[in-house]
Design a protein around this motif. Sequence first.
Motif, PDB file in Angstrom:
ATOM      1  N   LYS A   1       0.660  -1.096  -0.215  1.00 27.72           N
ATOM      2  CA  LYS A   1       0.000  -0.357  -0.060  1.00 27.72           C
ATOM      3  C   LYS A   1       0.862   1.101   0.123  1.00 27.72           C
TER       4      LYS A   1
ATOM      5  N   SER B   1      -4.026  -3.510   0.592  1.00 28.69           N
ATOM      6  CA  SER B   1      -5.060  -2.960   1.695  1.00 28.69           C
ATOM      7  C   SER B   1      -6.782  -2.824   0.439  1.00 28.69           C
TER       8      SER B   1
ATOM      9  N   PHE C   1      -7.479  -6.261   4.790  1.00 26.59           N
ATOM     10  CA  PHE C   1      -8.590  -5.068   5.529  1.00 26.59           C
ATOM     11  C   PHE C   1      -9.856  -5.735   5.818  1.00 26.59           C
TER      12      PHE C   1
ATOM     13  N   ARG D   1      -8.481  -0.724  16.808  1.00 28.87           N
ATOM     14  CA  ARG D   1      -9.035   0.217  15.176  1.00 28.87           C
ATOM     15  C   ARG D   1     -10.460  -0.636  14.874  1.00 28.87           C
TER      16      ARG D   1
ATOM     17  N   HIS E   1       4.849  11.265   5.851  1.00 26.87           N
ATOM     18  CA  HIS E   1       3.512   9.965   5.390  1.00 26.87           C
ATOM     19  C   HIS E   1       3.756   9.597   3.474  1.00 26.87           C
TER      20      HIS E   1
ATOM     21  N   CYS F   1       3.679   7.187   2.975  1.00 29.17           N
ATOM     22  CA  CYS F   1       2.229   6.142   1.718  1.00 29.17           C
ATOM     23  C   CYS F   1       1.198   7.355   0.794  1.00 29.17           C
ATOM     24  N   LEU F   2       0.963   8.323   2.113  1.00 30.62           N
ATOM     25  CA  LEU F   2       0.158   9.465   1.528  1.00 30.62           C
ATOM     26  C   LEU F   2       0.251  10.377   0.847  1.00 30.62           C
TER      27      LEU F   2
ATOM     28  N   GLY G   1     -13.339   3.707   3.841  1.00 29.64           N
ATOM     29  CA  GLY G   1     -13.092   5.111   3.597  1.00 29.64           C
ATOM     30  C   GLY G   1     -12.120   5.718   4.783  1.00 29.64           C
TER      31      GLY G   1
ATOM     32  N   GLN H   1      -4.758   5.177   6.552  1.00 27.00           N
ATOM     33  CA  GLN H   1      -4.655   4.976   4.823  1.00 27.00           C
ATOM     34  C   GLN H   1      -6.807   4.670   4.309  1.00 27.00           C
ATOM     35  N   GLU H   2      -7.085   3.118   4.887  1.00 24.70           N
ATOM     36  CA  GLU H   2      -8.028   3.267   3.891  1.00 24.70           C
ATOM     37  C   GLU H   2      -9.164   2.342   4.793  1.00 24.70           C
ATOM     38  N   HIS H   3      -8.902   2.859   6.419  1.00 26.80           N
ATOM     39  CA  HIS H   3     -10.132   2.959   7.340  1.00 26.80           C
ATOM     40  C   HIS H   3     -10.792   4.108   7.420  1.00 26.80           C
TER      41      HIS H   3
END
Lengths: 371, 371
Positions: free
Chosen positions: A42, A64, A84, A136, A344, A346-347, B273, B317-319
């Motif tokens: 990811k 993910s 995920f 989470r 960050h 990844c973002l 999301g 990231q995706e959650h």
Amino acid sequence: MSFLDQITEPTLLLNEQIARTNLHRMAEKAKRQNVKLRPHFKTHQSWQVGEWFKEAGISAITVSSVKMAQYFARHGWQDITIAFPLNRRQLPQIAELAQQITLNLTVTSADDVAFLREHLSTPVNIWIKADTGYGRTGIKTEDTAVLDAVLQELAQTKQHTFLGFLAHAGHSYKARNHKSIAAIHQDTLTKMRGLKERYVGTWPQLQLSIGDTPSCSIMEDFSGMDEIRPGNFVFYDLMQNLISSCRLEDIAVAMACPVVALHPDRNEVILYGGSVHFSKDALPQADGGVIFGLVVPLTENGWEAPLPATTLISLSQEHGIVRTTPELFSQFKIGGLVGVLPVHSCLTADVAKSYLTLNGERLEHLSGVVV
Amino acid sequence: MSFLDQITEPTLLLNEQIARTNLHRMAEKAKRQNVKLRPHFKTHQSWQVGEWFKEAGISAITVSSVKMAQYFARHGWQDITIAFPLNRRQLPQIAELAQQITLNLTVTSADDVAFLREHLSTPVNIWIKADTGYGRTGIKTEDTAVLDAVLQELAQTKQHTFLGFLAHAGHSYKARNHKSIAAIHQDTLTKMRGLKERYVGTWPQLQLSIGDTPSCSIMEDFSGMDEIRPGNFVFYDLMQNLISSCRLEDIAVAMACPVVALHPDRNEVILYGGSVHFSKDALPQADGGVIFGLVVPLTENGWEAPLPATTLISLSQEHGIVRTTPELFSQFKIGGLVGVLPVHSCLTADVAKSYLTLNGERLEHLSGVVV
């Protein structure tokens, strides 16, 4: 001609050598500790970067989203875990993938298992998402009644294979030193081994999978674990540096930004480079404030160490504001370029949509691919 | 079949009727106040949404990058202001655009003007970026020596046309009520009129352009201004609602997210999301915390009012993690969809890369276009 000459807009530079070194360091550790490395893709989301992993002997990966699984399956990956929670609305896409590759799904409830039994005939492997303290999602390792119920459903699900328990100790991101990462890691190992002890009698093939970048970067002991799934380590970033997972010189990406305005009265430099280029994760500072990046001079060979007391203090949609010192201010020229180490990666990679290597080669990112 | 049935991944819904109402309200105000509306298109970045503006009689627009200017020029817009400091590294693209359309550039220094005189032969119009107190970039309205120098350069630049002063009172985003917006707006008007008084003798055609969404939404008096350039108002968002620029029912976009896991023990709902779908702007709360969105039930006709005490409390990231009340928890079903009103619609639209209207039609966003 330097790779810098082709840059006219904010562009994410990728130092392949640093990324490969990060990759090999982790692959060596996994080999040394006799644990399988199933890296999370990811962070980079690039088939070309994926090839570097293949060259290092990696054959199984983590993603993910279903979309990422489709992308990497298209690029030849045959064993993919979607770490995920099962998205039931993508059942048709999941069924299609399951026919193409070894697909490992993640469930968070007995109901998820029943859903897969009833609606997915093509075999998949199933991980139960365990919550070792991050909070989470997933089933808390101490919720044995809930876990028992999921395993009962799995026992009735003949077409799919139960793999074991998968956890992400994301609370390690709150750590700021090795000692607190070690404490979280030991707790995760203990809880995961406890799950195995409880269920291994009935499920002798049961595996354990963990994998946050801080723990995988810092720790050596993974006893009892079958695989690790770190992702961010391939690029690292300022957040990982703050956590103490990496050194600044291990960061493999930097955003090259044009300088568009200068404000000598306040030692501020305006960059073309805003929240649509970096995303908006902020790095907490000792004084209670936040920054959005550290500034590095760019050279023909990549970038140098961060300039002292020179930080990206603000991001609006397209503007970034760098504050520097009176001594360093004259280094910045309108029309020039500076690099920014991201908070960050990844973002930042996700919004950058592609990479530029130091050879001037463009590498793909899934977010820049129109399917 | 409802438009909801086709949604399998986080998808930005656009209520065309709300957006058109927002658009017409602003267009009517501009007409009433005898000021030109040159809307900022950085919020929607969609040629189809642009057509709604054309239908409302708009013929001149604002953008914040050369890339956006190229995109809207391709879609027939003939008068475009790039309200971002001149990026000298894009001179070839600027020169090409200048041959196609009426191109209005923004400069922040005398040096920028000299650069354009020396390197750009095709005529463009030039705005001087004035800083009325935001402190991001531009020349402070009180720095008359600096302004004099820029105007001297302009006087020597025969091929280009000086348009006037352009300001963005972005400090209005720190306001939380009409009174503080009014104070910022009055100060901006006073400073801009002061510039005109000082320079109108030499430059009788000099214009004034302002345009933050809070001031343009709330205020009625724009005396002395020639044009306004609000952008966010077409969609609005939770930040504009907090500022008091709009009501919640004026927000024209909501992110539809699949529900993937439930945690009844803590009244938390896990959405597909995350920060790659919303970006990461946070909305400050009265208790000192932040949230990332308000949750709205989705219907065949769009969405309803936000659920009480139900907020997007965390993004990875995706959650996304939604926390709700014990009473409302049962409304959430795994495999279902919920809507989320975004904190900052510009950034959310940018990462969403396209829109889905309530008719099930996909509208383009520039960030999803491969050039």
